[in-house]
Scaffold this motif. Structure first.
Motif, PDB file in Angstrom:
ATOM      1  N   ALA A 107      46.909  75.157  31.393  1.00 11.64           N
ATOM      2  CA  ALA A 107      48.243  74.706  30.999  1.00 11.64           C
ATOM      3  C   ALA A 107      48.719  73.576  31.901  1.00 11.64           C
ATOM      4  CB  ALA A 107      49.219  75.874  31.037  1.00 11.64           C
ATOM      5  N   ALA A 108      48.517  73.721  33.211  1.00 17.21           N
ATOM      6  CA  ALA A 108      48.926  72.671  34.148  1.00 17.21           C
ATOM      7  C   ALA A 108      48.143  71.384  33.899  1.00 17.21           C
ATOM      8  CB  ALA A 108      48.714  73.144  35.585  1.00 17.21           C
TER       9      ALA A 108
ATOM     10  N   GLY B 210      40.433  65.961  42.477  1.00 23.95           N
ATOM     11  CA  GLY B 210      41.413  64.971  42.030  1.00 23.95           C
ATOM     12  C   GLY B 210      41.633  64.942  40.533  1.00 23.95           C
ATOM     13  N   ALA B 211      40.829  65.688  39.751  1.00 27.03           N
ATOM     14  CA  ALA B 211      40.932  65.616  38.291  1.00 27.03           C
ATOM     15  C   ALA B 211      42.248  66.193  37.779  1.00 27.03           C
ATOM     16  CB  ALA B 211      39.751  66.334  37.645  1.00 27.03           C
ATOM     17  N   LEU B 212      42.740  67.274  38.410  1.00 25.94           N
ATOM     18  CA  LEU B 212      44.010  67.840  37.975  1.00 25.94           C
ATOM     19  C   LEU B 212      45.147  66.859  38.237  1.00 25.94           C
ATOM     20  CD1 LEU B 212      45.610  70.235  36.873  1.00 25.94           C
ATOM     21  CD2 LEU B 212      45.735  71.142  39.200  1.00 25.94           C
ATOM     22  N   ALA B 213      45.119  66.201  39.382  1.00 27.45           N
ATOM     23  CA  ALA B 213      46.187  65.261  39.738  1.00 27.45           C
ATOM     24  C   ALA B 213      46.243  64.085  38.779  1.00 27.45           C
ATOM     25  CB  ALA B 213      45.992  64.770  41.171  1.00 27.45           C
TER      26      ALA B 213
ATOM     27  N   GLN C 297      46.347  70.129  45.218  1.00 26.20           N
ATOM     28  CA  GLN C 297      46.038  68.743  44.870  1.00 26.20           C
ATOM     29  C   GLN C 297      47.242  68.018  44.265  1.00 26.20           C
ATOM     30  OE1 GLN C 297      42.634  68.613  42.256  1.00 26.20           O
ATOM     31  NE2 GLN C 297      41.370  69.872  43.597  1.00 26.20           N
ATOM     32  N   ILE C 298      48.151  68.764  43.663  1.00 25.78           N
ATOM     33  CA  ILE C 298      49.305  68.118  43.027  1.00 25.78           C
ATOM     34  C   ILE C 298      50.601  68.446  43.773  1.00 25.78           C
ATOM     35  CG2 ILE C 298      48.246  67.935  40.752  1.00 25.78           C
ATOM     36  CD1 ILE C 298      49.742  70.454  39.913  1.00 25.78           C
ATOM     37  N   GLY C 299      50.457  68.851  45.030  1.00 27.30           N
ATOM     38  CA  GLY C 299      51.634  69.063  45.857  1.00 27.30           C
ATOM     39  C   GLY C 299      52.265  70.427  45.742  1.00 27.30           C
TER      40      GLY C 299
END
Length: 668
Positions: free
Chosen positions: A247-248, A453-456, A298-300
């Protein structure tokens, strides 16, 4: 291509649940405003982290942001239903989700006032899970929900409202009270793992459609965390963290920031957040740690791992929130949820831009030689397992291998293909991730996406060609009456030009040998479920056919072998349900050998464990090693990496009695 028979469930014999002995009753459920919470021993750092989480929850709700509650079935079985309901009523929780078993226990409590049968004895006579009212009512609810275009959770709620006389304990039903107070309740199921999937009226297409709709609902709730919110996960070690991650990923892909999210996991699994384990230990692969600590970071975002029994941690959480709320004189504003996502807004990227951790070039370098170094190959128990596999092949018996998603990524496909070709494997069972990885390897020469880094950057799992190819193959095959695995094999056979690396494909090897390769999926946990082409009806329907093919093989497993590699939930649960079906239909399946291969350390896996032990909840221990073999078989657990154990098995089978006792083996 050889087609495989799908076992009919028409002859399954059910019994009334009202005559069943149950382990959990509504009479001893916890009472949030009357009970005194048990002490929860914590180190000072854990106490500080828990205090921070309480503040995170209060701050999120005061700002009108979501607090999502995800849980496994033991939250309900441990009598915590009323705590969840009270947190909904107090405006603390804005969305509740669970797996299929969670909804079943909740549903049974609503109409029966009791739940949780005694599996140990019921599995032996084929009565396990064969309950008329539970299976009929829930399947009716889901099938009626399809007609009304409802999700799984909504379908159950509407069914209760249409039949109030059947549900005297409505007030203590979590999914009913959630939706009564305007809070979404979503259910994320694994095909073939729930007792209602054994009922004669089951419709797997309907299960897929409704649970798929719930995945979309969950994605919309996670999207509300665009600028912060809290995700709480209780005891769901795989589906909860994976659905949150998918979902994210969708949200990031559609341009939402998804920053400042807090995620907290509550479980008794001994994994901690203060260091990154080595890839050779099981803690590294524990999904809450990977998804809530590593990937969310990775996204804070910020992740916590808390340890304790649900009957301790949940009351502590509830009372601490209420206490802090009173101290602040806080009043939570009504939660308003908006639809922020659209399939049409998703951006897909060409596979040529992706780097894979596994490529065919790597596999080619391993051939024709493969080395292994695994001390377990010298154990007497391993010798017994090898002799049982050899005996099964010599007598025409079945050997089923069930694989988790990390098996293909470990680079052992050539070893498994060799065993398939030599007749040592007669049925291969994959989860959804395994089937997708196998297809990617055959079509594009790479798989196992490097996700750093792929999610970010919004690319995690968002690859154009693999999703298009799988969905096309599945749709074409499904309309021909094929199962999930058969559909992919059929597409490979009809379009060899699209699969230039099919010699490295397990699906292709099964097709050539004419043995089943079945795929057992969890709705919402796989990368392809993020793809805009996904059809959850077909996903569920095709995997349901595979469950019936799998169950057909299990009816013939007498004297055979079942081995599970790294699948900690789906593999063990699908086996248990299929075994119950086989015995219910009168098939003799008692003298079987089972083995579980994983890097989880169980020590003496025959010792008795209790509810307070983390390994009590480790499914392979119960559902592979002990329960299936109680009528005369034998079960084993072997510790080791897949890249060690599978080559060792191949070496032992190919060399027979001459393989010796060397620690290090090399063979052509």
């Amino acid at each position: 291509m050889k087609r495989h028979g799908q076992l009919s469930f028409d002859g399954i014999k059910t019994s009334s649940v009202f005559g069943r002995r149950n382990l959990v009753t509504i009479r001893n459920m916890a009472q949030p405003h009357a009970d005194t919470p048990e002490a929860w021993p914590q180190m000072p750092t854990e106490q500080e982290a828990f205090g921070q989480l309480i503040d995170n929850i209060i701050e999120a709700r005061l700002a009108g942001k979501p607090v999502i509650w995800s849980m496994g079935a033991h939250v309900i079985k441990n009598g915590m239903s009323r705590y969840v309901i009270e947190m909904v009523r107090h405006g603390i929780i804005t969305h509740v989700s669970g797996n299929g078993a969670t909804s079943i226990h909740d549903f049974e409590l609503a109409f029966l006032g009791e739940t949780s049968e005694d599996v140990a004895t019921a599995i032996e006579d084929g009565s396990f899970g064969m309950w008329e009212e539970t299976g009929r009512y829930m399947n009716e609810a889901i099938q009626q929900g399809v007609i009304e275009n409802l999700g799984y959770g909504e379908s159950l709620y509407h069914y209760l409202n249409r039949n109030p006389e059947r549900f005297p304990h409505y007030e203590d039903c979590v999914f009913a009270q959630c939706q009564r107070f305007g809070v979404p309740y979503t259910c994320h199921i694994s095909i073939g793992t729930d007792i209602i999937h054994q009922h004669p009226i089951v419709d797997f297409k309907a299960l897929g459609q409704t649970s798929g709709k719930d995945f979309d609902t969950m994605c919309q709730s996670v999207a509300e965390m665009a600028n912060g919110g809290v995700f709480l996960n209780f005891g769901s070690a795989i589906s909860g963290p994976e659905i949150f991650l998918k979902a994210a990923s969708i949200c990031r892909n559609e341009g939402l920031p998804m920053s400042s999210i807090v995620a907290a996991n509550f479980d008794i699994v001994p994994v901690y957040a203060d260091h990154v384990p080595e890839t050779t230990v099981s803690e590294y692969y524990y999904r809450p740690r990977r998804n809530f600590i590593d990937r969310l970071g990775q996204i804070g975002g910020k992740g916590y791992l808390f340890h304790g029994l649900h009957q301790v941690t949940i009351p502590q959480l509830f009372h601490r929130i209420l206490e802090r709320k009173r101290e602040l004189g806080a009043v939570f504003p009504p939660y308003k949820r908006m639809e922020r996502l659209s399939h049409g807004n998703r951006t897909l990227y060409p596979i040529a831009e992706r780097l894979g951790a596994l490529t065919v070039e790597m596999l080619k370098k391993q051939l024709p030689y493969r080395e292994f170094n695994w001390l377990g190959s010298r154990e007497g128990e391993f010798d017994r397992l090898i002799s049982r596999i050899q005996a099964a092949r010599n007598s025409g018996g079945h050997v089923i291998l069930s694989l988790g998603g990390n098996v293909i990524g470990s680079g052992v496909s050539p070893d498994l293909i060799a065993l398939i070709e030599q007749g040592f494997i007669t049925h291969l069972a994959l989860n959804g991730a395994g089937a997708f990885q196998d297809l990617e390897l055959a079509a594009f020469g790479q798989t196992e996406e490097l996700d750093s880094g792929a999610l970010a950057n919004g690319r995690l799992g968002m690859w154009k060609e693999p999703g298009e190819l799988l969905h096309l193959a599945l749709e074409e095959g499904y309309h021909k009456g094929l199962g999930y695995g058969e559909s992919l094999i059929d597409h490979m056979n009809r379009h060899p030009e699209l699969y230039p690396f099919s010699t490295f494909s397990l699906l292709n090897a099964c097709g050539r040998k004419g043995i089943p390769c079945t795929v057992h999926i969890t709705l919402g946990t796989d990368n392809i479920h993020q793809h805009p082409d996904v059809n959850f009806s077909i996903q569920g329907g095709a995997s349901g056919r595979d469950f019936q093919i799998y169950a057909s093989t299990v009816t013939q497993l007498e004297g055979g072998v079942y081995a599970n590699f790294g699948s900690t939930v789906t593999g063990p649960e699908v086996l248990l349900k299929a075994l119950s079906i086989a015995r219910n239909l009168g098939h003799t399946v008692s003298r079987i050998t089972t083995a579980n291969f994983d890097i989880v350390k169980l020590g003496d896996y025959h010792r008795k464990v209790g509810y307070e032990d983390w390994d009590y909840y480790y499914r392979p221990r119960k559902n592979i090693i002990h329960r299936p073999t109680s009528l005369g078989g034998e079960g084993f657990h072997f510790e080791g990496l897949h890249e060690q154990t599978i080559p060792a098995i191949r070496y032992a089978l190919e060399n027979g009695e001459d393989r010796g006792r060397s620690e290090h083996g090399i063979r052509e």
